[in-house]
Structures are given as C-alpha cells and as structure tokens.
Design an enzyme around this catalytic site. Structure first.
Site, short mmCIF file in Angstrom:
data_model
loop_
_atom_site.label_atom_id
_atom_site.label_comp_id
_atom_site.label_asym_id
_atom_site.label_seq_id
_atom_site.Cartn_x
_atom_site.Cartn_y
_atom_site.Cartn_z
N THR A 189 -36.10 86.16 20.92
CA THR A 189 -35.32 85.60 22.69
C THR A 189 -37.16 85.96 23.65
O THR A 189 -36.94 87.53 23.37
CB THR A 189 -33.94 85.71 22.57
OG1 THR A 189 -34.07 84.88 23.19
CG2 THR A 189 -33.50 87.52 22.61
N GLN B 39 -30.49 89.12 27.35
CA GLN B 39 -31.13 88.66 26.37
C GLN B 39 -31.77 90.07 25.57
O GLN B 39 -31.67 89.85 24.36
CB GLN B 39 -32.75 88.17 26.87
CG GLN B 39 -32.21 86.52 27.82
CD GLN B 39 -31.30 85.74 26.79
OE1 GLN B 39 -32.31 85.47 26.04
NE2 GLN B 39 -30.19 85.57 26.94
N HIS C 212 -29.95 91.17 22.38
CA HIS C 212 -29.67 89.45 21.12
C HIS C 212 -30.66 90.32 20.29
O HIS C 212 -29.96 90.25 18.41
CB HIS C 212 -30.96 88.29 21.86
CG HIS C 212 -29.89 87.52 21.96
ND1 HIS C 212 -29.47 86.00 21.49
CD2 HIS C 212 -30.31 86.52 23.57
CE1 HIS C 212 -28.81 85.79 21.99
NE2 HIS C 212 -29.91 85.39 23.32
N GLU D 299 -39.71 81.70 26.98
CA GLU D 299 -38.54 81.09 26.48
C GLU D 299 -38.17 80.62 27.62
O GLU D 299 -37.74 79.41 27.81
CB GLU D 299 -38.13 81.62 24.85
CG GLU D 299 -36.98 81.01 25.04
CD GLU D 299 -36.54 81.96 24.05
OE1 GLU D 299 -35.58 81.18 22.89
OE2 GLU D 299 -36.57 83.01 23.99
N HIS D 300 -37.82 81.26 28.04
CA HIS D 300 -36.88 81.52 29.08
C HIS D 300 -37.14 82.21 31.18
O HIS D 300 -37.81 82.71 30.53
CB HIS D 300 -35.66 82.07 29.22
CG HIS D 300 -34.56 81.60 27.96
ND1 HIS D 300 -34.70 83.12 26.85
CD2 HIS D 300 -33.72 80.82 27.22
CE1 HIS D 300 -34.07 81.99 25.96
NE2 HIS D 300 -33.32 80.83 26.41
N ASP E 24 -27.83 78.76 28.09
CA ASP E 24 -27.18 79.59 26.34
C ASP E 24 -25.86 78.50 26.08
O ASP E 24 -25.37 78.39 24.77
CB ASP E 24 -27.16 81.24 26.38
CG ASP E 24 -28.11 81.46 26.24
OD1 ASP E 24 -29.23 80.83 25.87
OD2 ASP E 24 -28.47 83.22 26.32
N GLU F 249 -69.30 52.17 12.51
CA GLU F 249 -68.85 53.81 11.92
C GLU F 249 -69.34 53.72 10.47
O GLU F 249 -68.85 54.53 9.66
CB GLU F 249 -67.79 54.11 11.88
CG GLU F 249 -66.67 54.49 13.59
CD GLU F 249 -65.80 53.76 13.31
OE1 GLU F 249 -63.99 54.49 12.77
OE2 GLU F 249 -64.83 54.50 14.32
N HIS G 267 -63.94 47.48 7.08
CA HIS G 267 -62.91 47.15 7.86
C HIS G 267 -63.55 45.69 8.46
O HIS G 267 -62.37 45.37 9.15
CB HIS G 267 -62.82 48.12 9.10
CG HIS G 267 -62.28 49.83 8.44
ND1 HIS G 267 -63.06 50.28 7.00
CD2 HIS G 267 -61.72 50.11 9.36
CE1 HIS G 267 -62.26 51.51 7.26
NE2 HIS G 267 -60.93 51.42 8.26
#
Length: 471
Positions: free
Chosen positions: A271, A293, A296, A363-364, A397, A451, A456
């Site tokens: 985190t 944080q 964690h 992340e945050h 959170d 192509e 096609h």
C-alpha cells in the site's frame, strides 16, 4: 543531471552514492524517514523522474516461479492439495475447504454490535456510490438502417479474496462484494486464509461481513492456492471467470500466472500514501496520515511532497512521538517509514509538486494545500484523491463510499481502482439492413483488398450476387 540529496534531518551524515536516473544520492541514517531534495533542479520527464522517487521493491516475476508448482498442484489434486497447503502454510488441519453456512451465520450473531453497525454503514455508503456506476445499454444509429448497440453484461462468477495475514480486513470484503453485486454478478464466492486461532476457519469478522452481504459461499483458503482454486475449480468450488481482491506477493504472482485464463483486477503491491502539502497543512494531520498507511506492512510506502521546508521539519518532529504512541511500531511502522519506499520529497513549488505526484502515481493521494479542490482537479495519476484536511485516506479505507481496492506501484498512471465496471463486459451488437450494407460494401471491399484479405470482401459480395453495389 539532477542532483538529489537524501537526508534524514539530523547532523550526522553517512554518504551513500547510488546511480539512479543520473542522480547522486547521499543518505544520512537514523531518522524516522529520509528526505529527497529536488529543489533547484529542472525535473526530468517520464521514467527518469519516476526513478528519482521512492518505491518498494516488489518482484512478482521472481515469486511467479515459486507459485507455479502450487497452482498446478491444485489443478491436479484439487481439495486434497488445498488441505495440504493449509497445514503447511497456516498450521491448520482441515477436513473440507468450504466454510459451513452455520459458521458464517454464527460469526454474525457473535459480532460486536459496534463493529456490526460500522460495517453496515460502510456497506450502505459503498452501495450508494457503486449503484451509480452501472452503465446502461445504448444504441447508436450509424446510418439509416445501421445501428450499433453497446450492452453491458456482468461476468457470471467471481472469486473474491480477503487477506488474512498481519491484519484482518472485513473492509476488503465490502469493497469487493458490493461492486460485484451492483454489477449484477450472479455467483460470488470468497476465499480467506484459515486461522489456527479460530479452528481453521477464516477470521470471524470476515465471515460476519460475508453474512451481512449475503455471501454464503466462503472458502478457508489463502495465498496462491486460493487463486488457483478459483481459476481451475475443485470438487468443492466451481471455477470463476474473474478473481479480485488485495493480497500478498504470492497472490499477485498467482494472478499474473492465470491472466488470460481468468480476469483479474490488478497485481496489488504494498500500500502507498502520498501527501501533497504546502504551508497551510497541519503537520500533525500529515504525520498521522503517513503513519496510518505505514501500519499495514513493513513494505508500505509513505511519501510527503512539499514545497515548505518548515512543514517537512514539523512533520518529522510529529512523527517520532506519534509513532511511539501507536501499535505495530517495530514490526511494521518503523521499517515502513525508514524504508527506501518512503520519504519526504522537497520541491520548489506547487507546479513541481504536481509533476512529482503525477510521476509517482500513488494508490492514495491526499491534497493538503490551499484551494485543495482546485489542485486535486489538476492531478492526472492517482488511484484515489482525498481533498483537504477532512478527507483522510482512512475515511476512504472504510466509510467514504469510495472503493479502497486501488492500483499500486505506479499503476495508477494507466489503471483504475475496483468498481462496478470491473465486473462488466461491454458487448457491441451490430444490426444492419440490406440497404445499409449495400451502401458501405464498396468501402469494405476496398479496405479488405488493401489488407490483402480478399475473402473479407467476398463475404459481402456473396450477398449481392458477387457484384459490388453502386459499381
């Protein structure tokens, strides 16, 4: 060349020279957190700037080779392998992997009333936000008689993972289950590691959260083996189309191993919190949020980016007593703050600070500056942005209504957090009349021949007697 000075705010230097993005780095050892001084420099672009910033080492590729045999063992032996790994890794002896329904119900009955009320409020707020994310079917008329409809279909079955290592995370149950339910996923199963303390069942608070959310298919399985269970299926557990949820490096490696066979949300790493702050920020708030944080995991990243040296000094002063007063100091918080993934980054001003946080892609990301909402609006890369002094990461959170399953390791530069959209597949439905097809056939034939794919074009010619309409 950019010269970066890394220092710890004390008077004793122990120089260390590293070649990082052309930068000279010198460190002083002993403080709660180091400093990186980018002032007086024209910042480099792109990857060169990212290389100057702190980041945890998270080698998923190395872990991949270790989880491969575990995953294949689950493939071949199913439940027997899961039971063996529960004994080897978790120290518990299981007879079955699926948690009995009565154990899930009992966990809710015995849940602390205050925790139950908090979980119920977290669920309520998450539903408000995620319910608004569901996309509706939309039809576009491209030409008269020619339409393309985009419909959104949920995956049929998902396996959700709730970690059970250093901490218990019922909040992660909420953050995974709610968007899956709001997306309309029909079959939801959840795995969480068996706990010796609770007789081989997942933590009772995890089970209680499942009960509150109406999830009754729960498995006592952790790590890579849980991801393999969902990917391959076993005697007890049907295979899933997708696996989501945070976990350790072994979970991340298993997700990488199965990418292509199943859908995943992200390879979640340690985190991260980054705080962009100026002289208006309260150093006590900033320090508390960095610590929040860091608790964690010892690999958790805590980064302050500021143009105010006085704030940096004040935050350092706040960190020591706040760290000393909390829990998990020696095994998590101190190693996280002192690690190479954490630092106070000094910049010349707000513009440089924005450039740094965009390169970091946290992340945050907290914005604690004057006119924080306007500053937040200029950020391009972050998993989630928290605006001002009264929107700390801890709120997100648990009870902001936002999702906390977010991209880490700089992946916010290209990826999003978990949402209802994570569980939906967009399908285009093409509906053309004969006249609408005739009108565009000559373009299709021209492009097919350009192509060197003449069949096609022939597929259209066959519908008009092998003649191109209008020619």
């Amino acid at each position: 060349m950019v010269t970066v000075e890394v220092r710890d705010g004390r008077d004793t230097y122990q120089p260390v020279i590293r070649a990082t993005g052309g930068a000279k780095r010198s460190e002083r050892i002993g403080s709660v957190i180091s400093r990186i001084d980018l002032r007086g420099n024209a910042l480099p672009e792109g990857g060169a700037l990212r290389d100057l910033l702190p980041r945890a080492e998270f080698d998923v590729e190395a872990a991949l080779e270790k989880v491969r045999p575990i995953c294949e063992d689950v493939h071949h032996r199913g439940t027997a392998a899961l039971i063996e790994y529960a004994e080897r890794f978790d120290g518990v002896t299981l007879e079955r992997i699926r948690v009995p329904a009565e154990a899930v119900a009992e966990a809710l009955d015995q849940l602390d009333p205050q925790v139950r009320a908090a979980l119920e409020e977290s669920i309520r707020r998450a539903r408000i936000v995620h319910r608004e994310q569901r996309r509706s079917e939309h039809t576009t008329q491209v030409v008269p008689g020619g339409t393309v409809t985009e419909k959104w279909v949920p995956v049929e079955r998902v396996g959700l993972y709730a970690p059970g290592g250093r901490s218990v995370y019922p909040s992660s149950v909420v953050m995974n289950v709610v968007p899956a339910q709001e997306a309309g996923v029909e079959s939801i199963a959840l795995a969480s590691p068996p706990q010796k303390e609770f007789g081989g069942l997942p933590h009772p608070t995890i089970l209680a959260a499942c009960a509150l959310l109406g999830v009754d298919e729960v498995y006592a399985a952790g790590g890579a083996q849980a991801v393999a269970m969902f990917a391959y299926g076993t005697e007890e557990c049907a295979p899933a189309n997708m696996v989501t949820g945070p976990g350790n490096i072994w979970v991340a490696a298993a997700k990488r191993y199965f990418t292509g066979r199943i859908g995943i949300d992200t390879e979640a790493g340690p985190t991260e919190i980054a705080v962009l702050a100026d002289e208006t920020a309260d150093p006590a708030h900033v320090a508390a949020d960095l610590i929040s944080q860091a608790e964690h995991d010892p690999m958790a990243a805590a980064v302050l980016v500021t143009d105010c040296a006085a704030l940096a000094d004040a935050v350092e002063r706040e960190l020591e007593p706040q760290v000393a007063a909390t829990k998990h100091v020696e095994d998590r918080i101190k190693p996280a703050l002192a690690g190479k993934q954490s630092a106070i980054v000094l910049v010349d001003g707000l513009e440089q600070g924005l450039k740094v946080v965009d390169a970091y892609g946290a992340e945050h990301l907290e914005i604690q500056t004057a006119d924080a909402a306007a500053v937040a609006g200029r950020v391009r890369n972050a998993g989630a942005i928290f605006v001002g002094p009264y929107a700390p990461v801890s709120l997100g959170d648990y009870c902001a209504g936002s999702n906390h399953v977010l991209p880490t390791g700089g992946c916010a530069c290209h990826s999003s957090g978990l949402s209802v959209q994570s569980f939906l597949r967009g399908i285009h439905i093409v509906d053309y009349t004969r006249d609408a097809l005739a009108e565009v056939t000559h373009h299709v034939v021209a492009l097919a021949e350009a192509e060197d794919l003449p069949a096609h074009g022939a597929a259209l010619k066959a519908r008009f007697g092998w003649k191109v309409p209008g020619q």
